[in-house]
Design a protein around this motif. Structure first.
Motif, mmCIF file in Angstrom:
data_model
loop_
_atom_site.group_PDB
_atom_site.id
_atom_site.type_symbol
_atom_site.label_atom_id
_atom_site.label_comp_id
_atom_site.label_asym_id
_atom_site.label_seq_id
_atom_site.Cartn_x
_atom_site.Cartn_y
_atom_site.Cartn_z
ATOM 1 N N PRO A 198 0.860 -1.000 0.154
ATOM 2 C CA PRO A 198 0.051 -0.014 -0.097
ATOM 3 C C PRO A 198 0.815 1.154 -0.102
ATOM 4 O O PRO A 198 1.795 1.506 0.864
ATOM 5 C CB PRO A 198 -0.803 -0.161 1.308
ATOM 6 N N THR A 200 1.135 5.537 -0.280
ATOM 7 C CA THR A 200 0.497 6.816 -0.400
ATOM 8 C C THR A 200 0.772 7.930 -1.505
ATOM 9 O O THR A 200 2.127 7.969 -1.597
ATOM 10 C CB THR A 200 0.560 7.740 0.805
ATOM 11 N N LEU A 210 -3.974 10.268 -2.393
ATOM 12 C CA LEU A 210 -4.563 9.051 -2.048
ATOM 13 C C LEU A 210 -3.748 8.706 -0.778
ATOM 14 O O LEU A 210 -2.509 8.514 -1.090
ATOM 15 C CB LEU A 210 -4.598 7.910 -3.239
ATOM 16 N N ASP A 212 -2.459 4.859 1.592
ATOM 17 C CA ASP A 212 -2.598 3.627 1.787
ATOM 18 C C ASP A 212 -3.334 2.870 0.576
ATOM 19 O O ASP A 212 -4.358 1.884 1.144
ATOM 20 C CB ASP A 212 -2.878 3.331 3.118
ATOM 21 N N LYS A 213 -3.152 2.989 -0.394
ATOM 22 C CA LYS A 213 -3.893 2.290 -1.723
ATOM 23 C C LYS A 213 -2.893 1.610 -2.384
ATOM 24 O O LYS A 213 -1.619 1.720 -2.528
ATOM 25 C CB LYS A 213 -4.242 3.313 -2.670
ATOM 26 N N HIS A 214 -3.185 0.251 -3.011
ATOM 27 C CA HIS A 214 -2.336 -0.456 -3.980
ATOM 28 C C HIS A 214 -2.133 0.051 -5.297
ATOM 29 O O HIS A 214 -2.862 -0.677 -6.178
ATOM 30 C CB HIS A 214 -2.701 -1.987 -3.567
ATOM 31 N N LEU A 215 -1.316 1.064 -5.475
ATOM 32 C CA LEU A 215 -1.597 1.852 -6.886
ATOM 33 C C LEU A 215 -0.814 1.120 -7.676
ATOM 34 O O LEU A 215 -0.950 1.446 -9.046
ATOM 35 C CB LEU A 215 -0.896 3.120 -6.364
ATOM 36 N N ILE A 311 -6.812 -1.643 -6.558
ATOM 37 C CA ILE A 311 -6.455 -0.692 -5.764
ATOM 38 C C ILE A 311 -6.615 -0.858 -4.161
ATOM 39 O O ILE A 311 -5.891 -0.165 -3.529
ATOM 40 C CB ILE A 311 -7.001 0.639 -6.185
ATOM 41 N N ASP A 312 -7.756 -1.590 -3.618
ATOM 42 C CA ASP A 312 -8.076 -1.733 -2.318
ATOM 43 C C ASP A 312 -7.418 -2.837 -1.611
ATOM 44 O O ASP A 312 -7.224 -2.756 -0.528
ATOM 45 C CB ASP A 312 -9.623 -1.929 -2.088
ATOM 46 N N LYS A 353 -11.841 0.814 3.860
ATOM 47 C CA LYS A 353 -11.688 0.270 2.525
ATOM 48 C C LYS A 353 -10.594 -0.967 2.331
ATOM 49 O O LYS A 353 -9.682 -1.075 1.769
ATOM 50 C CB LYS A 353 -11.352 1.235 1.376
ATOM 51 N N GLU A 354 -10.579 -1.537 3.925
ATOM 52 C CA GLU A 354 -9.548 -2.502 3.917
ATOM 53 C C GLU A 354 -10.256 -3.966 3.833
ATOM 54 O O GLU A 354 -11.655 -4.075 4.280
ATOM 55 C CB GLU A 354 -8.897 -2.652 5.309
#
Length: 607
Positions: A198, A200, A210, A212-215, A311-312, A353-354
């Motif tokens: 994740p 930021t 954004l 802590d997203k899995h970008l 992404i989540d 959103k986890e």
């Protein structure tokens, strides 16, 4: 006259057991990791296990490809050469390689496949590899069907394309992030998968866009509805990703694609299956029930409008099963038509959103009683099932049989009888037995047919029994059974002998490599590799990143674009944003800078 092209369903094998089940469930070929030097270092296999898999696959005319697709140190080349000779001796059908130094070794006449780690994206690269002597080329996952068609129109070497499974966000072979951050090289089979973390997203002013997203985490590829288009574009080998996946994944996914592909082949005489036998199943395959992060076509039709990232969460979400209708102290009520079972694993995205998991203790209609207490879930929340207890229970059993059709004939000779068999590939074997010709008291036709139709746990299925006798001769059932077993054993041996392991002599070549100056992107790790490029009229300016670290260079090249995914692509309307570039990805103390090459529609990640 139609010249048919062989079409191959290529399956992954973490180990011998997975490989055998891949074949049993319908794969035409299997790829498996070598004892060393595989791009999945956690999925190495012994020569003894690989040989067992080879023998099983060859019974069906299926092939085994061994992945030896890392870049190599100078001191590893001698062991690599020895290993390739050992693989040749156990009749492996091909070796998948990345390091061009391998072509400068003393190799046996074993076919070589150019791994996707070679970064095979262009006509020029594919043409070079064909002229070099590669027998199959594994194309980059990022190519569209039109790009595949363009490459196929320019060369005759079979093209291998990915159709299912996990996606690397970077072009394969062009990712150095793991090596730079933790000395775990993706090109050496030890990727730490920083793309699944994740991050930021911040701008140059430190504004968090954004958090802590899995970008950089992609959804999983699923082209099951586009196989016919891929074949028409020129693909010959359809590859399922997953050398780290478990056996239930292999069974389910291979069976699903086998059934889809067989329907296509039945309509197209210009395509024929690359192996023999027919698989029957005790279950109904369903891709949503195996590990997946949600599905995407990726760049199959060009740059997609739908989101390709997960992404989540980088974890498996499984299949959607419904929404929460009501919540009580010890249970919640779920809408939907899916039948749930005790022991199922459910998941949902919570308020942060986890991804949060639920184990089902008991089901009463739409009422779900979880094991866990105090599940914080809201009405309207979408719920997924990422573990189907009954489905996995079924897959833990024997779920497929693959059989070769044969015709069996019994005729008489001057001194007894002749028993022969012909399989669906035209392999014929016969045995003659001396036996007294003694008339039976009643007609023996039904007894003989029933006896000779039995094949037990062998790979054969008797389609016809042909009896051509002048009289109803008496043959004891035990004698017939013994003859039948001998015949089946001989036909089994004949199938192994008849399997053609192609020979490919590796002659020196000197045609020009498409790129004259080789940078760290060429992954030149050893002296043999440097000699290869020199022989092909290029100059090695930089050694592999693992050999000679470069500063201030891109560590990842990807067609995935965060700006485009957020709706900020400058080529699209209404794409403006208020943030100051460059953007950064931040995880703990790691700070990665993003560069956007809009001309080539690519994103680069720098450290």
């Amino acid at each position: 006259m139609i010249i048919a092209r062989k079409i191959e369903l290529l399956a992954p094998a973490k180990n011998l057991e997975c490989g055998v089940e891949a074949i049993n469930h319908g794969a035409d070929a299997v790829y498996i990791g070598a004892p060393r030097f595989s791009a999945r270092s956690a999925a190495g296999n012994s020569l003894e296990d690989i040989e067992q898999l080879v023998n099983h696959a060859h019974l069906f005319g299926a092939r085994v490809y061994v992945a030896l697709n890392t870049i190599l140190k100078d001191e590893e080349l001698a062991d690599t050469e020895k290993l390739i000779w050992q693989l040749y001796e156990i009749k492996v059908d091909a070796v998948i390689v990345q390091d061009m130094g391998i072509l400068m070794l003393n190799l046996p006449p074993i076919p070589l496949h150019a791994s996707t780690q070679v970064d095979n994206r262009t006509v020029e690269k594919a043409r070079f590899l064909e002229q070099t002597g590669f027998s199959q080329i594994v194309l980059a996952r990022e190519l569209s069907v039109d790009q595949i068609r363009k490459i196929a129109s320019q060369i005759s070497t079979p093209l291998e394309v990915f159709v299912h499974g996990a996606l690397c966000v970077s072009y394969s072979g062009q990712c150095y992030l793991s090596e730079a951050l933790s000395k775990r090289s993706a090109n050496r089979g030890a990727c730490a998968q920083y793309c699944r973390l994740p991050y930021t997203l911040v701008d140059s002013n430190g504004v968090r866009i954004l958090q802590d997203k899995h970008l950089l985490s992609m959804k999983d590829l699923n082209l099951s509805d586009h196989l016919e288009e891929l074949l028409d574009a020129g693909a010959s080998s359809l590859k399922i990703e997953g050398r780290l996946k478990d056996i239930s994944y292999v069974k389910n996914v291979v069976a699903y694609y086998r059934q889809k592909l067989d329907k296509i082949l039945s309509r197209h005489p210009e395509y024929i299956r690359a192996s023999s036998g027919k698989s029957t199943y005790t279950f109904t395959p369903d891709l949503k029930k195996s590990f997946n992060r949600g599905f995407t076509k990726y760049f199959f039709d060009g740059r997609p409008s739908e989101k390709i990232w997960s992404i989540d969460t980088p974890k498996s979400i499984g299949e959607p099963i419904g929404k929460v209708k009501d919540i009580f102290d010890k249970f919640f009520v779920l809408s939907g038509t899916k039948i749930l079972n005790n022991g199922d694993g459910l998941c949902f995205l919570n308020d942060k959103k986890e991804l949060q998991g639920i184990r089902v203790n008991r089901v009463d209609g739409e009422k779900i009683f979880p094991y866990e207490n105090n599940i914080h879930i809201r009405k309207g929340t979408e719920v997924y099932r990422n573990f189907d207890h009954e489905f996995e229970k079924e897959l833990s059993k024997k779920t497929a049989e693959r059989k070769i059709d044969i015709n069996v004939s019994l005729t008489e000779t001057a001194k007894g009888f002749c028993l022969s068999a012909e399989d669906e590939d035209g392999n014929i074997t016969e045995l003659q037995f001396e036996h007294n010709l003694e008339l039976a008291k009643k007609d023996q036709t039904e007894n003989i047919q029933a006896n000779l139709s039995k094949t037990g746990n062998t790979i054969f299925k008797v389609r016809n029994v042909i009896i051509e006798l002048s009289e109803s001769w008496f043959i004891p059932s035990s004698t017939l059974s013994d003859w039948r077993r001998q015949l089946i054993d001989k036909l089994t041996d004949e199938r192994l002998r008849s399997h053609i392991v192609e020979k490919m002599e590796h002659l020196p070549t000197a045609h020009p490599f498409p790129t004259h100056d080789i940078t760290y992107l060429g992954n030149v790790m050893n002296e043999k590799s440097r000699q290869f490029y020199l022989q092909h009229q290029s100059t090695v300016k930089e050694l592999a990143f693992e050999k000679e670290k470069q500063n201030n260079v891109p560590l990842m090249f990807t067609r995935h674009c965060i700006k485009q995914s957020l709706g900020w692509c400058p080529k699209e309307k209404n794409s403006e944003h208020v943030y100051k570039e460059p953007f950064y990805l931040v995880y703990n103390n790691t700070r990665l800078r993003l560069e956007f090459d809009c001309k080539n529609c690519e994103m680069k990640v720098l450290y």
